[in-house]
Design a protein around this motif. Structure first.
Motif, short mmCIF file in Angstrom:
data_model
loop_
_atom_site.label_atom_id
_atom_site.label_comp_id
_atom_site.label_asym_id
_atom_site.label_seq_id
_atom_site.Cartn_x
_atom_site.Cartn_y
_atom_site.Cartn_z
N SER A 131 57.65 69.19 -14.42
CA SER A 131 57.08 69.82 -13.47
C SER A 131 55.77 70.10 -13.10
CB SER A 131 57.35 71.31 -13.17
OG SER A 131 58.31 71.54 -13.57
N ALA A 132 54.38 70.01 -13.48
CA ALA A 132 52.93 69.71 -13.13
C ALA A 132 53.02 68.55 -12.16
CB ALA A 132 52.19 70.00 -14.70
N THR A 133 53.06 67.68 -12.99
CA THR A 133 52.95 66.19 -12.99
C THR A 133 53.92 65.47 -11.95
OG1 THR A 133 54.25 65.79 -14.68
CG2 THR A 133 52.38 64.79 -15.16
N LYS A 134 54.94 66.83 -11.15
CA LYS A 134 55.75 66.59 -10.64
C LYS A 134 56.64 65.41 -11.19
CE LYS A 134 52.80 67.62 -6.82
NZ LYS A 134 52.35 69.03 -7.24
N ALA A 135 57.12 64.82 -11.74
CA ALA A 135 57.88 64.09 -12.81
C ALA A 135 59.35 64.53 -12.33
CB ALA A 135 58.10 63.44 -13.86
N GLY A 170 62.54 49.60 -22.18
CA GLY A 170 64.63 48.59 -21.51
C GLY A 170 65.93 49.84 -21.80
N GLN A 171 65.61 50.97 -20.65
CA GLN A 171 66.31 51.72 -20.90
C GLN A 171 67.16 51.09 -19.66
OE1 GLN A 171 65.04 56.20 -20.80
NE2 GLN A 171 64.70 55.85 -23.09
N LYS A 172 69.02 51.53 -19.60
CA LYS A 172 69.35 51.22 -18.61
C LYS A 172 68.54 51.90 -17.60
CE LYS A 172 74.13 50.82 -20.39
NZ LYS A 172 75.48 51.06 -20.29
N LYS A 173 68.84 52.78 -17.64
CA LYS A 173 67.64 53.18 -16.22
C LYS A 173 66.60 54.93 -16.73
CE LYS A 173 69.01 57.16 -13.06
NZ LYS A 173 69.95 58.43 -12.96
N ARG A 174 65.77 54.44 -15.53
CA ARG A 174 64.18 54.67 -15.94
C ARG A 174 64.13 55.72 -15.81
NH1 ARG A 174 58.78 52.06 -14.59
NH2 ARG A 174 59.79 50.31 -15.99
N LEU A 175 63.90 56.90 -16.97
CA LEU A 175 64.01 58.24 -16.40
C LEU A 175 62.06 58.81 -16.61
CD1 LEU A 175 66.52 59.42 -19.48
CD2 LEU A 175 66.68 59.66 -16.86
N PRO A 176 62.22 60.27 -15.76
CA PRO A 176 60.80 60.27 -15.72
C PRO A 176 60.39 60.21 -17.28
CG PRO A 176 61.89 62.06 -14.15
CD PRO A 176 62.91 61.31 -15.11
N THR A 177 59.11 60.39 -17.86
CA THR A 177 59.04 59.64 -19.31
C THR A 177 57.27 60.48 -19.44
OG1 THR A 177 59.96 57.82 -19.96
CG2 THR A 177 58.54 58.43 -21.32
N MET A 178 57.53 61.73 -20.66
CA MET A 178 56.57 62.43 -21.30
C MET A 178 55.57 62.34 -22.49
SD MET A 178 55.92 64.07 -18.58
CE MET A 178 54.18 64.82 -18.84
N ILE A 179 54.40 61.58 -22.77
CA ILE A 179 54.52 60.81 -23.75
C ILE A 179 53.15 61.84 -24.59
CG2 ILE A 179 52.96 59.56 -25.73
CD1 ILE A 179 53.69 57.10 -23.11
N ALA A 195 54.67 56.57 -17.28
CA ALA A 195 54.73 58.19 -18.30
C ALA A 195 53.59 58.90 -17.74
CB ALA A 195 55.22 57.67 -20.20
N HIS A 196 53.72 60.24 -18.38
CA HIS A 196 52.18 61.16 -18.47
C HIS A 196 52.21 61.26 -20.14
CE1 HIS A 196 52.44 61.31 -14.15
NE2 HIS A 196 53.80 61.04 -14.35
N PHE A 197 50.96 61.11 -20.23
CA PHE A 197 50.43 62.16 -21.43
C PHE A 197 50.18 63.16 -21.29
CE2 PHE A 197 48.69 57.89 -21.97
CZ PHE A 197 49.10 57.70 -23.42
N ALA A 198 50.43 64.50 -22.07
CA ALA A 198 50.80 66.22 -22.30
C ALA A 198 50.57 66.53 -23.24
CB ALA A 198 51.98 66.27 -21.10
#
Length: 162
Positions: free
Chosen positions: A78-82, A111-120, A154-157
């Motif tokens: 939510s914070a990154t608006k992802a 390489g995922q079929k669909k790019r999803l919001p990602t947090m690292i 992606a965002h780091f959190a």
């Protein structure tokens, strides 16, 4: 070649492949990878797919020896608006496989079929390189965490339990 390796090549990432013989009896795919590759578990990251309260999917990338904190993950998304969400939970395994194109235990963030919001998890930023799944059990890709983040948008959190 897996879609993950193809994407790493396409983006000319600074990566190395590491293969090992996967033991079907291993209790944890990630800890098995760390042990068989002879690296610290803090450097090997697992890829988890979560589902939001609205049913949207997102990816969490975190050290194999840590546990995903669902509240922190929802807050970070939510914070990154992802993704706007109040809660997340583990996504259904069949949906994960259908959406990513990978089998559980071999889900790569690349390489995922669909790019999803990602947090690292932010602990990745303390490592010069991290290991993530190469798209099948027994195959890891080692690469700099900032290259992974840039490639995935992606965002780091902080997303793990303390």
């Amino acid at each position: 070649m897996t879609p993950a390796i193809n994407l790493a090549k396409k983006h000319r990432l600074d990566y190395q492949l590491h293969e090992y013989t996967h033991d079907a009896q291993a209790a944890s795919f990630g800890l098995e990878a760390a042990e068989k590759l002879g690296v610290d578990a803090a450097q090997v990251f697992k890829t988890l797919v979560v589902s939001s309260d609205a049913g949207a999917l997102a990816v969490a990338i975190l050290p194999v020896d840590k546990t995903l904190n669902f509240k922190k993950m929802a807050k970070a998304l939510s914070a990154t608006k992802a993704l706007a969400c109040k809660k997340v939970q583990m996504a259904d395994s069949k949906l994960v496989e259908r959406t990513t194109g990978y089998v559980l235990g071999g889900v790569s963030p690349l390489g995922q079929k669909k790019r999803l919001p990602t947090m690292i998890d932010c602990s990745a930023q303390t490592q010069s390189t991290i290991y993530v799944s190469g798209g099948r059990r027994g195959l890891e890709i080692e690469l700099p965490p900032h290259q992974l983040a840039t490639t995935l948008n992606a965002h780091f959190a902080a997303i793990t339990d303390d």
